[in-house]
Enzyme design. Sequence first.
Site, short mmCIF file in Angstrom:
data_model
loop_
_atom_site.label_atom_id
_atom_site.label_comp_id
_atom_site.label_asym_id
_atom_site.label_seq_id
_atom_site.Cartn_x
_atom_site.Cartn_y
_atom_site.Cartn_z
CD GLN A 103 -2.75 1.74 0.31
OE1 GLN A 103 -3.30 1.17 -0.98
NE2 GLN A 103 -2.55 2.73 0.48
CD GLU A 104 2.50 3.69 3.45
OE1 GLU A 104 1.56 4.41 2.67
OE2 GLU A 104 3.24 4.10 5.09
CB SER A 105 6.50 1.88 -1.39
OG SER A 105 6.46 0.11 -1.26
#
Length: 478
Positions: free
Chosen positions: A315-317
């Site tokens: 989700q972050e990267s």
Amino acid sequence: MFPDSSYLFSMRSLSRFLIAIFGCGALLASCDSFERSVLPFDKTDELVVITVNSPDTYYENAEGSYAGLDYDLATEFAKELGMKVRFKTVPRLDKAWSLLEKHKGHFAAGMNISAKHSRHVAFGPIYQLVQPQLAYNTDYNKPKNLHQLGGRTIRIAKGVTHAEQLNKAKHEVPELKWKEMDLTPDELLARLAEGKVDYVVADSTQINLAKNFYPNLNAAFNLGDSVGRAWAFSPFAEQALLEATQKFFTRIQQDGTLTRLLDRYYGHIERLHHTDVNGILAKRRTILPELREHFYEAEELSGIDWRLIAALAYQESHWDALATSPSNVRGIMMLTEITADRMKVTDRLDARQSILAGARYFALLKDKLPTRIKEPDRTWMALAAYNQGPSHLEDARILAQKMGLSPDAWVDLKKTLPLLSQSEHFRTLRHGFARGGQAVVLAESVRIYYEILQKYEPPYSWGFPIVARKEDDSWQEF
């Protein structure tokens, strides 16, 4: 969406249920010679519940514990009664109906109300509304209505109520064909994704869950009206059991327990677009193999399921070790400079350092939450804190309390976190403005990515946390 409480507990529903109570009681009085398969409700301390083994009702989760909406409901009901609960699981709904008719359980959980079965069983209060839908494979043309099926056969699971809707539709579409299969709706939807069947009719919740694992599935259109889901009782059910059920559902609707349980299992399932699902499934094959050992190590270090850490990283990267945001948040876990320093990271673009630090930081955020906050809400709140910081999460909890909501329930914090960006709210809070809506999006998306990885990736089966927190300065309070 969740059913409106005025619908769930309408006077009409209550009247029908009370009629069933007295009708069943009269029938019981005339059937003293009936040979019971379960002990009478008032003569046992064990509640026997019939249910289908499926992600929609009752299943074993990643931790090896049982879960599911009906598992939680029945367990809570038994606890309220001071009874033990035993589940009789069956592979298909037709088996559940058969066991219920033979009185092999006190009730069957997770059953769709239908005119056919209403003649033989008593239904409890409706606790969920589901919409029957036609599911199709998006690799092929989307039909707009039943007339456009081109003579192809619809598949439905044996024992479901969808045959009633199809029988009604056949009056207007005489060429309509369907076949009942000895498979669960989930198995049929998997076959649809594989191109092995033409169409499937299933409930909206089942289709929405399946879409997160099979991105080439979608609903073409609704079939008839929405259907109520309830517990089903045999005609020989005792009046005391039926009355206790009515009292239980009235209580959990009024105190918010039902809303929280519905959100736990269905509140996030429509968050992702099919392109998001395609993305993680593709990168699971190409990028994840290079990172898997780092995630395993992160689980040993933090005690957190590596698949949850991997879901957060995606989700972050999107598992890009070189990711950098305009605000200088960097790396596969998108660490700020302050967090990286606290976790003793020397290079935020080093995948291993970033993953281990992110996992430790996430575990620390969970540890700092009040012990009264239970799972899974505890995990979702920690995800929100990972995104916006623990101080803003605490503001959202305080705001929830001011608004008469629960500061310990994720379903209520999903309402208050977005309010942190509105001046009428954030100016009254200690830590001011925050993009709380982003925290909700992150947490809900990670929930789905985690479920996807749980389905396709095995758990890390050995090892225990190997880092003693007291000996590591980065675990200290912050």
